[in-house]
Design an enzyme around this catalytic site. Structure first.
Site, PDB file in Angstrom:
ATOM      1  N   LYS A 174      40.258  55.524  31.809  1.00 16.25           N
ATOM      2  CA  LYS A 174      41.662  55.339  31.447  1.00 16.25           C
ATOM      3  C   LYS A 174      41.839  55.724  29.994  1.00 16.25           C
ATOM      4  O   LYS A 174      40.877  55.849  29.235  1.00 16.25           O
ATOM      5  CB  LYS A 174      42.114  53.904  31.701  1.00 16.25           C
ATOM      6  CG  LYS A 174      41.363  52.857  30.926  1.00 16.25           C
ATOM      7  CD  LYS A 174      41.697  51.446  31.395  1.00 16.25           C
ATOM      8  CE  LYS A 174      41.033  51.110  32.698  1.00 16.25           C
ATOM      9  NZ  LYS A 174      41.129  49.659  33.033  1.00 16.25           N
ATOM     10  N   LYS A 199      45.631  56.805  34.041  1.00 15.02           N
ATOM     11  CA  LYS A 199      44.440  56.750  34.898  1.00 15.02           C
ATOM     12  C   LYS A 199      44.354  58.023  35.729  1.00 15.02           C
ATOM     13  O   LYS A 199      45.292  58.353  36.466  1.00 15.02           O
ATOM     14  CB  LYS A 199      44.506  55.552  35.856  1.00 15.02           C
ATOM     15  CG  LYS A 199      44.340  54.193  35.217  1.00 15.02           C
ATOM     16  CD  LYS A 199      44.324  53.125  36.300  1.00 15.02           C
ATOM     17  CE  LYS A 199      44.181  51.728  35.747  1.00 15.02           C
ATOM     18  NZ  LYS A 199      44.187  50.700  36.816  1.00 15.02           N
ATOM     19  N   GLU A 244      53.199  51.719  32.770  1.00  9.92           N
ATOM     20  CA  GLU A 244      53.920  51.272  31.581  1.00  9.92           C
ATOM     21  C   GLU A 244      53.341  49.953  31.087  1.00  9.92           C
ATOM     22  O   GLU A 244      53.159  49.013  31.866  1.00  9.92           O
ATOM     23  CB  GLU A 244      55.403  51.104  31.915  1.00  9.92           C
ATOM     24  CG  GLU A 244      56.278  50.822  30.708  1.00  9.92           C
ATOM     25  CD  GLU A 244      57.746  50.809  31.065  1.00  9.92           C
ATOM     26  OE1 GLU A 244      58.474  49.951  30.534  1.00  9.92           O
ATOM     27  OE2 GLU A 244      58.166  51.656  31.891  1.00  9.92           O
ATOM     28  N   ARG A 245      53.062  49.882  29.805  1.00  6.78           N
ATOM     29  CA  ARG A 245      52.412  48.706  29.245  1.00  6.78           C
ATOM     30  C   ARG A 245      53.415  47.560  29.098  1.00  6.78           C
ATOM     31  O   ARG A 245      54.528  47.741  28.592  1.00  6.78           O
ATOM     32  CB  ARG A 245      51.798  49.033  27.877  1.00  6.78           C
ATOM     33  CG  ARG A 245      50.744  50.102  27.934  1.00  6.78           C
ATOM     34  CD  ARG A 245      50.018  50.232  26.622  1.00  6.78           C
ATOM     35  NE  ARG A 245      49.237  49.034  26.331  1.00  6.78           N
ATOM     36  CZ  ARG A 245      48.115  49.044  25.626  1.00  6.78           C
ATOM     37  NH1 ARG A 245      47.638  50.171  25.143  1.00  6.78           N
ATOM     38  NH2 ARG A 245      47.463  47.920  25.390  1.00  6.78           N
ATOM     39  N   ASP A 336      39.047  43.023  44.987  1.00  9.18           N
ATOM     40  CA  ASP A 336      38.564  43.034  43.601  1.00  9.18           C
ATOM     41  C   ASP A 336      39.562  42.392  42.638  1.00  9.18           C
ATOM     42  O   ASP A 336      39.569  42.710  41.449  1.00  9.18           O
ATOM     43  CB  ASP A 336      38.257  44.470  43.155  1.00  9.18           C
ATOM     44  CG  ASP A 336      37.349  44.514  41.927  1.00  9.18           C
ATOM     45  OD1 ASP A 336      36.405  43.707  41.855  1.00  9.18           O
ATOM     46  OD2 ASP A 336      37.587  45.353  41.043  1.00  9.18           O
ATOM     47  N   HIS A 338      40.014  39.935  40.386  1.00  9.35           N
ATOM     48  CA  HIS A 338      39.160  38.980  39.680  1.00  9.35           C
ATOM     49  C   HIS A 338      39.896  38.343  38.494  1.00  9.35           C
ATOM     50  O   HIS A 338      41.097  38.570  38.294  1.00  9.35           O
ATOM     51  CB  HIS A 338      37.874  39.664  39.209  1.00  9.35           C
ATOM     52  CG  HIS A 338      38.091  40.930  38.434  1.00  9.35           C
ATOM     53  ND1 HIS A 338      38.661  40.942  37.175  1.00  9.35           N
ATOM     54  CD2 HIS A 338      37.824  42.230  38.744  1.00  9.35           C
ATOM     55  CE1 HIS A 338      38.725  42.188  36.729  1.00  9.35           C
ATOM     56  NE2 HIS A 338      38.230  42.985  37.669  1.00  9.35           N
ATOM     57  N   GLY A 339      39.158  37.566  37.723  1.00  9.30           N
ATOM     58  CA  GLY A 339      39.775  36.782  36.653  1.00  9.30           C
ATOM     59  C   GLY A 339      40.372  37.575  35.526  1.00  9.30           C
ATOM     60  O   GLY A 339      41.208  37.055  34.780  1.00  9.30           O
ATOM     61  N   LYS A 340      39.985  38.842  35.369  1.00  9.07           N
ATOM     62  CA  LYS A 340      40.560  39.671  34.316  1.00  9.07           C
ATOM     63  C   LYS A 340      41.717  40.524  34.821  1.00  9.07           C
ATOM     64  O   LYS A 340      42.285  41.307  34.067  1.00  9.07           O
ATOM     65  CB  LYS A 340      39.482  40.570  33.704  1.00  9.07           C
ATOM     66  CG  LYS A 340      38.477  39.795  32.852  1.00  9.07           C
ATOM     67  CD  LYS A 340      37.407  40.692  32.240  1.00  9.07           C
ATOM     68  CE  LYS A 340      37.933  41.609  31.169  1.00  9.07           C
ATOM     69  NZ  LYS A 340      38.414  40.885  29.978  1.00  9.07           N
ATOM     70  N   ASN A 341      42.065  40.379  36.113  1.00  7.67           N
ATOM     71  CA  ASN A 341      43.167  41.143  36.674  1.00  7.67           C
ATOM     72  C   ASN A 341      44.477  40.364  36.698  1.00  7.67           C
ATOM     73  O   ASN A 341      45.424  40.746  37.390  1.00  7.67           O
ATOM     74  CB  ASN A 341      42.828  41.614  38.085  1.00  7.67           C
ATOM     75  CG  ASN A 341      42.005  42.885  38.069  1.00  7.67           C
ATOM     76  OD1 ASN A 341      41.807  43.494  37.016  1.00  7.67           O
ATOM     77  ND2 ASN A 341      41.504  43.295  39.210  1.00  7.67           N
TER      78      ASN A 341
END
Length: 466
Positions: A174, A199, A244-245, A336, A338-341
């Site tokens: 990315k 991406k 878009e962030r 997938d 997970h905790g960072k998503n």
């Protein structure tokens, strides 16, 4: 040897990050001027604005969660000739524009010439000077971007102009970019920061057409009213996904409605930072799913995420958003998640769930990819194990009333049924992409049927069995 990095936002200094290299001890001290500001926010709930000393290891865990993983971390390590475990050094090199509002920089005062750490020194600018500095855009023509995407095996995708441009956590290739109309640029901070994450397609043939996959799942979520980062596909001619962030607020030039005059960075943290967990605990089964260790569940979990209630700005709203995030993964088969998503805006009044991102149908690829889910619903780690009993357990563990769970499942299933087919037939998808999106649609509709049956059964489960 003690080392220091300045931590700041675009509006001023936040504090100082300290590191004692011999003892591997991290510390953080807020500036008193920051603490006194009405708009001040903490780095995380576990590094309180009051200045109370955080638990041992908390500062390090917060920083490590800012860094990329996988190949990107390997590239950073080799490029800067430092260990992948050198969190302080990597944060300095990659910390000018990480996710969120913070920047990590060193000044000439941080180390005397000739001393260890002097190589980190760089000019010090005040916030006003930084904001008034002329923005520098490095425009990336489509031809160059196309070539770089095709040559990712030869030249690491995050490296541009002999500089590592990646400051975003995660495994996928990315790039942080500024998008102004059809123009894509690389920027170096100041008044202009990146506005999008770019991406390209996955290099893994087992997960082909990931751009179309993520676009469809993200668009589906947005179409049923879930807070979701805006996405679009662009072809250069290779397909790229532009996301878009949600940690950026763009002020456009009213003269053309396209050119960015300023990009304000806002503070967000991911679920692991919110829980004060290291990145290697982003999966609930932190040692994997082998028979000997699969019952060890020390990582992130729905139960832990929902227990963040005391830190929420609006607990009822946050819990509702998180419930919908958790349930949507079941519809699309995102094993997938997970905790960072899952991320949170950090404001003076507390945490608030950020828009959803990284929504993909992993299970549609079949057994060539991992089918076990990152976070369990009750004790179910596979979609086929999710039944009314496990949904009731999920509700109990997260403090969710089971009738509410049933209503949300039913509402979402009905909403998906209304829009999923039309979205799958969109002309934005071409050739084999369309075949994959059709498979995702069919997969989702099977899940809709299953979850519609389970929804009314979950509230009827005998509470004494849970």
């Amino acid at each position: 040897m003690a080392h220091v990095l300045k931590v700041s936002t675009q509006v001023g200094s936040v504090g100082e990050l300290g590191f004692e290299s011999q003892q591997d001890i991290y510390s953080f001290t807020y500036d008193e001027t920051w603490q006194a500001r009405d708009v001040a926010f903490p780095l995380s709930p576990h590094i309180p604005l009051s200045g109370e000393r955080p638990k041992l290891g908390t500062v390090h865990r917060f920083l490590a969660n800012l860094l990329p993983e996988g190949r990107a971390l390997e590239v950073a390590s080799m490029m800067y000739q430092m260990s992948k475990d050198n969190t302080f050094g990597l944060v300095h090199m990659l910390g000018k524009e990480p996710v969120g509002a913070l920047s990590f920089t060193a000044t000439a005062e941080a180390a005397a010439p000739g001393e260890d750490g002097a190589e980190f020194a760089e000019p010090e600018y005040t916030a006003a000077e930084e904001q008034d500095a002329p923005p520098v855009r490095r425009v990336v023509p489509n031809e160059e971007l196309s070539e770089r995407i095709r040559r990712r095996d030869e030249i690491p995708f995050p490296v541009w102009d002999r500089q590592l441009r990646l400051s975003v956590a995660g495994f996928q290739d990315k790039l942080q970019v500024l998008v102004e109309g059809e123009s894509i640029s690389l920027v170096d901070g100041g008044p202009i920061s990146s506005t999008h994450i770019l991406k390209p397609e996955s290099l893994n043939p087992a997960s082909a057409f990931m751009v179309a996959n993520e676009h469809y799942c993200m668009t589906l979520a947005a179409s049923i009213g879930l807070p979701t980062a805006a996405v679009r596909i662009r072809r250069i001619p290779e397909a790229i996904l532009l996301i878009e962030r949600f940690d950026r607020e763009v002020e456009l030039d009213p003269a053309d409605g396209v050119t960015a005059l300023r990009v304000r960075r806002t503070h967000v943290i991911d679920g692991c930072q919110a829980l004060d967990l290291p990145v290697n605990l982003k999966y609930e089964r932190n040692f994997g799913n082998a028979r000997a260790v699969r019952d060890i569940r020390e990582g992130a979990s729905f139960e832990k995420l929902f227990a963040l209630g005391p830190h929420f700005e609006n607990p009822a709203h946050a819990r509702q958003v998180m419930l919908r995030w958790a349930l949507f993964q079941l519809f699309i088969g995102n094993s997938d998640a997970h905790g960072k998503n899952l991320s949170f805006h950090v404001r003076p009044a507390g945490l608030s769930p950020a828009p959803f991102y990284d929504l993909v149908s992993v299970n549609v690829y079949g057994d060539v990819v991992e089918q076990d889910m990152a976070l369990a619903y009750g004790d179910a780690f596979r979609l086929e194990e999710v039944n009314a009993f496990e949904l009731a357990c999920f509700a109990q563990h997260t403090g969710t009333p089971r009738p509410l769970l049933a209503r949300e499942l039913t509402r979402m299933a009905q909403a998906i049924t209304r829009v999923a087919r039309d979205l799958a037939q969109s002309e934005v998808y071409v050739e084999e992409e369309r075949d994959l999106v059709e498979r995702i649609h069919d997969f989702v509709m099977i899940q809709v049927g299953k979850l519609l049956q389970l929804a009314p059964e979950a509230p009827r489960i005998d509470r004494s069995l849970l």
